[in-house]
Motif scaffolding. Sequence first.
Motif, PDB file in Angstrom:
ATOM      1  N   GLY A 160       0.771  -1.236   0.000  1.00  0.00           N
ATOM      2  CA  GLY A 160       0.000   0.000   0.000  1.00  0.00           C
ATOM      3  C   GLY A 160       0.800   1.283   0.000  1.00  0.00           C
ATOM      4  O   GLY A 160       0.228   2.369   0.083  1.00  0.00           O
ATOM      5  N   TYR A 161       2.127   1.194  -0.092  1.00  0.00           N
ATOM      6  CA  TYR A 161       2.946   2.396  -0.149  1.00  0.00           C
ATOM      7  C   TYR A 161       3.047   2.917  -1.582  1.00  0.00           C
ATOM      8  O   TYR A 161       2.895   2.161  -2.545  1.00  0.00           O
ATOM      9  CB  TYR A 161       4.371   2.095   0.341  1.00  0.00           C
ATOM     10  N   SER A 162       3.306   4.205  -1.719  1.00  0.00           N
ATOM     11  CA  SER A 162       3.758   4.758  -2.994  1.00  0.00           C
ATOM     12  C   SER A 162       5.273   4.652  -3.030  1.00  0.00           C
ATOM     13  O   SER A 162       5.936   4.622  -1.989  1.00  0.00           O
ATOM     14  CB  SER A 162       3.334   6.221  -3.142  1.00  0.00           C
ATOM     15  N   VAL A 163       5.836   4.614  -4.249  1.00  0.00           N
ATOM     16  CA  VAL A 163       7.273   4.409  -4.399  1.00  0.00           C
ATOM     17  C   VAL A 163       7.859   5.465  -5.326  1.00  0.00           C
ATOM     18  O   VAL A 163       7.307   5.754  -6.388  1.00  0.00           O
ATOM     19  CB  VAL A 163       7.594   3.002  -4.960  1.00  0.00           C
ATOM     20  N   VAL A 164       8.978   6.037  -4.899  1.00  0.00           N
ATOM     21  CA  VAL A 164       9.775   6.943  -5.724  1.00  0.00           C
ATOM     22  C   VAL A 164      11.171   6.352  -5.806  1.00  0.00           C
ATOM     23  O   VAL A 164      11.720   5.887  -4.796  1.00  0.00           O
ATOM     24  CB  VAL A 164       9.841   8.359  -5.111  1.00  0.00           C
ATOM     25  N   LEU A 165      11.748   6.342  -7.001  1.00  0.00           N
ATOM     26  CA  LEU A 165      13.112   5.859  -7.192  1.00  0.00           C
ATOM     27  C   LEU A 165      14.004   7.041  -7.541  1.00  0.00           C
ATOM     28  O   LEU A 165      13.777   7.725  -8.537  1.00  0.00           O
ATOM     29  CB  LEU A 165      13.173   4.821  -8.314  1.00  0.00           C
ATOM     30  N   ALA A 166      15.018   7.282  -6.697  1.00  0.00           N
ATOM     31  CA  ALA A 166      15.992   8.343  -6.972  1.00  0.00           C
ATOM     32  C   ALA A 166      17.021   7.777  -7.955  1.00  0.00           C
ATOM     33  O   ALA A 166      18.021   7.179  -7.561  1.00  0.00           O
ATOM     34  CB  ALA A 166      16.658   8.791  -5.685  1.00  0.00           C
ATOM     35  N   GLU A 167      16.765   7.983  -9.241  1.00  0.00           N
ATOM     36  CA  GLU A 167      17.466   7.221 -10.290  1.00  0.00           C
ATOM     37  C   GLU A 167      18.963   7.394 -10.280  1.00  0.00           C
ATOM     38  O   GLU A 167      19.721   6.428 -10.444  1.00  0.00           O
ATOM     39  CB  GLU A 167      16.892   7.625 -11.654  1.00  0.00           C
ATOM     40  N   ASP A 168      19.465   8.614 -10.086  1.00  0.00           N
ATOM     41  CA  ASP A 168      20.909   8.811 -10.121  1.00  0.00           C
ATOM     42  C   ASP A 168      21.582   8.432  -8.798  1.00  0.00           C
ATOM     43  O   ASP A 168      22.790   8.620  -8.634  1.00  0.00           O
ATOM     44  CB  ASP A 168      21.265  10.247 -10.504  1.00  0.00           C
ATOM     45  N   CYS A 169      20.803   7.874  -7.886  1.00  0.00           N
ATOM     46  CA  CYS A 169      21.328   7.311  -6.644  1.00  0.00           C
ATOM     47  C   CYS A 169      21.231   5.788  -6.657  1.00  0.00           C
ATOM     48  O   CYS A 169      21.248   5.139  -5.605  1.00  0.00           O
ATOM     49  CB  CYS A 169      20.560   7.859  -5.439  1.00  0.00           C
ATOM     50  N   THR A 170      21.116   5.210  -7.848  1.00  0.00           N
ATOM     51  CA  THR A 170      20.995   3.766  -8.003  1.00  0.00           C
ATOM     52  C   THR A 170      21.949   3.278  -9.080  1.00  0.00           C
ATOM     53  O   THR A 170      22.446   4.059  -9.892  1.00  0.00           O
ATOM     54  CB  THR A 170      19.566   3.349  -8.397  1.00  0.00           C
ATOM     55  N   ALA A 171      22.186   1.971  -9.099  1.00  0.00           N
ATOM     56  CA  ALA A 171      23.016   1.361 -10.137  1.00  0.00           C
ATOM     57  C   ALA A 171      22.557  -0.063 -10.362  1.00  0.00           C
ATOM     58  O   ALA A 171      21.974  -0.697  -9.472  1.00  0.00           O
ATOM     59  CB  ALA A 171      24.496   1.385  -9.746  1.00  0.00           C
ATOM     60  N   GLY A 172      22.853  -0.558 -11.559  1.00  0.00           N
ATOM     61  CA  GLY A 172      22.578  -1.945 -11.907  1.00  0.00           C
ATOM     62  C   GLY A 172      23.855  -2.653 -12.309  1.00  0.00           C
ATOM     63  O   GLY A 172      24.948  -2.077 -12.279  1.00  0.00           O
ATOM     64  N   GLY A 173      23.704  -3.894 -12.710  1.00  0.00           N
ATOM     65  CA  GLY A 173      24.866  -4.690 -13.075  1.00  0.00           C
ATOM     66  C   GLY A 173      25.607  -4.170 -14.284  1.00  0.00           C
ATOM     67  O   GLY A 173      26.833  -4.310 -14.374  1.00  0.00           O
ATOM     68  N   THR A 174      24.872  -3.574 -15.205  1.00  0.00           N
ATOM     69  CA  THR A 174      25.472  -2.929 -16.366  1.00  0.00           C
ATOM     70  C   THR A 174      24.690  -1.663 -16.662  1.00  0.00           C
ATOM     71  O   THR A 174      23.547  -1.505 -16.217  1.00  0.00           O
ATOM     72  CB  THR A 174      25.445  -3.829 -17.609  1.00  0.00           C
ATOM     73  N   GLN A 181      15.744  -1.081 -17.047  1.00  0.00           N
ATOM     74  CA  GLN A 181      14.872  -1.140 -15.876  1.00  0.00           C
ATOM     75  C   GLN A 181      14.234   0.208 -15.572  1.00  0.00           C
ATOM     76  O   GLN A 181      13.030   0.292 -15.298  1.00  0.00           O
ATOM     77  CB  GLN A 181      15.658  -1.631 -14.654  1.00  0.00           C
ATOM     78  N   VAL A 182      15.017   1.289 -15.595  1.00  0.00           N
ATOM     79  CA  VAL A 182      14.477   2.592 -15.193  1.00  0.00           C
ATOM     80  C   VAL A 182      13.637   3.243 -16.283  1.00  0.00           C
ATOM     81  O   VAL A 182      12.894   4.192 -16.008  1.00  0.00           O
ATOM     82  CB  VAL A 182      15.589   3.558 -14.739  1.00  0.00           C
ATOM     83  N   SER A 183      13.739   2.732 -17.519  1.00  0.00           N
ATOM     84  CA  SER A 183      12.939   3.312 -18.595  1.00  0.00           C
ATOM     85  C   SER A 183      11.737   2.452 -18.977  1.00  0.00           C
ATOM     86  O   SER A 183      10.746   2.977 -19.486  1.00  0.00           O
ATOM     87  CB  SER A 183      13.813   3.539 -19.842  1.00  0.00           C
ATOM     88  N   MET A 184      11.794   1.144 -18.688  1.00  0.00           N
ATOM     89  CA  MET A 184      10.733   0.254 -19.145  1.00  0.00           C
ATOM     90  C   MET A 184       9.977  -0.438 -18.013  1.00  0.00           C
ATOM     91  O   MET A 184       8.752  -0.538 -18.055  1.00  0.00           O
ATOM     92  CB  MET A 184      11.316  -0.807 -20.086  1.00  0.00           C
ATOM     93  N   HIS A 185      10.665  -0.919 -17.001  1.00  0.00           N
ATOM     94  CA  HIS A 185      10.027  -1.746 -15.985  1.00  0.00           C
ATOM     95  C   HIS A 185       9.650  -0.960 -14.726  1.00  0.00           C
ATOM     96  O   HIS A 185       8.488  -0.959 -14.320  1.00  0.00           O
ATOM     97  CB  HIS A 185      10.943  -2.920 -15.616  1.00  0.00           C
ATOM     98  N   LEU A 186      10.617  -0.307 -14.120  1.00  0.00           N
ATOM     99  CA  LEU A 186      10.353   0.384 -12.854  1.00  0.00           C
ATOM    100  C   LEU A 186       9.341   1.517 -12.955  1.00  0.00           C
ATOM    101  O   LEU A 186       8.603   1.760 -11.987  1.00  0.00           O
ATOM    102  CB  LEU A 186      11.668   0.877 -12.258  1.00  0.00           C
ATOM    103  N   PRO A 187       9.229   2.227 -14.093  1.00  0.00           N
ATOM    104  CA  PRO A 187       8.196   3.273 -14.160  1.00  0.00           C
ATOM    105  C   PRO A 187       6.769   2.752 -14.004  1.00  0.00           C
ATOM    106  O   PRO A 187       5.853   3.535 -13.717  1.00  0.00           O
ATOM    107  CB  PRO A 187       8.405   3.889 -15.547  1.00  0.00           C
TER     108      PRO A 187
END
Length: 209
Positions: A160-174, A181-187
């Motif tokens: 039941g929470y809302s979620v915000v992702l601070a994109e430039d404070c995250t990283a992935g494997g490549t 992920q940040v353009s297709m899935h996480l949004p």
Amino acid sequence: MRLNGLDKGQRPALLISEVQNGITNARYTFSPLVEQVEVRGIVARIAALADAFRAAGAPVIFCNIVPRADFKGFPVNCVLASQLKKGGKVMAGRVEALTHDDLPIMPGDIVMERSHGMAPFTGTELDAILRGEGVQTIVLCGVSTNIALPGASTEAIALGYSVVLAEDCTAGGTAETHQMQVSMHLPLLATIAPGEIVADYVAKQSWAA
């Protein structure tokens, strides 16, 4: 920029996912993920974002994976769990399990150490702590946009929470998987925004006791 989840003065918490020495610190280990953490400079940005949350009186929570030294209760039921166990360094009692050397833990911060799983809510007290703090919106940062952050987003939405992702404070494997992920899935689950914009929203509010 409008930030769904923060635009109505909702009380947020900053969840810092797995920014630990043995996962993100090149002084202790190296991997494509560590390289991305370094290239993107996320540790310093997370520290600045955490300061903004503290100044506003909003919770800062470190969500770390710390298996027992004997890995009891740590099911090896996926490739990532197998890699963590075989590495044998990110576990209780070792410096590799500690939060990144360059990311300070301050008085009032909460450190959640789970001994199993690939995401922070399942089988932990995190949800109860957030509800006790009156949190409505989760702001995610850390690693990785491949696994833990999508998992945390899915769990938070289900609770039941809302979620915000601070994109430039995250990283992935490549860089490529992160961008996917940040353009297709996480949004589909979270509002994606730069850390500075999130900090500006938080700075306009005060949740001090």
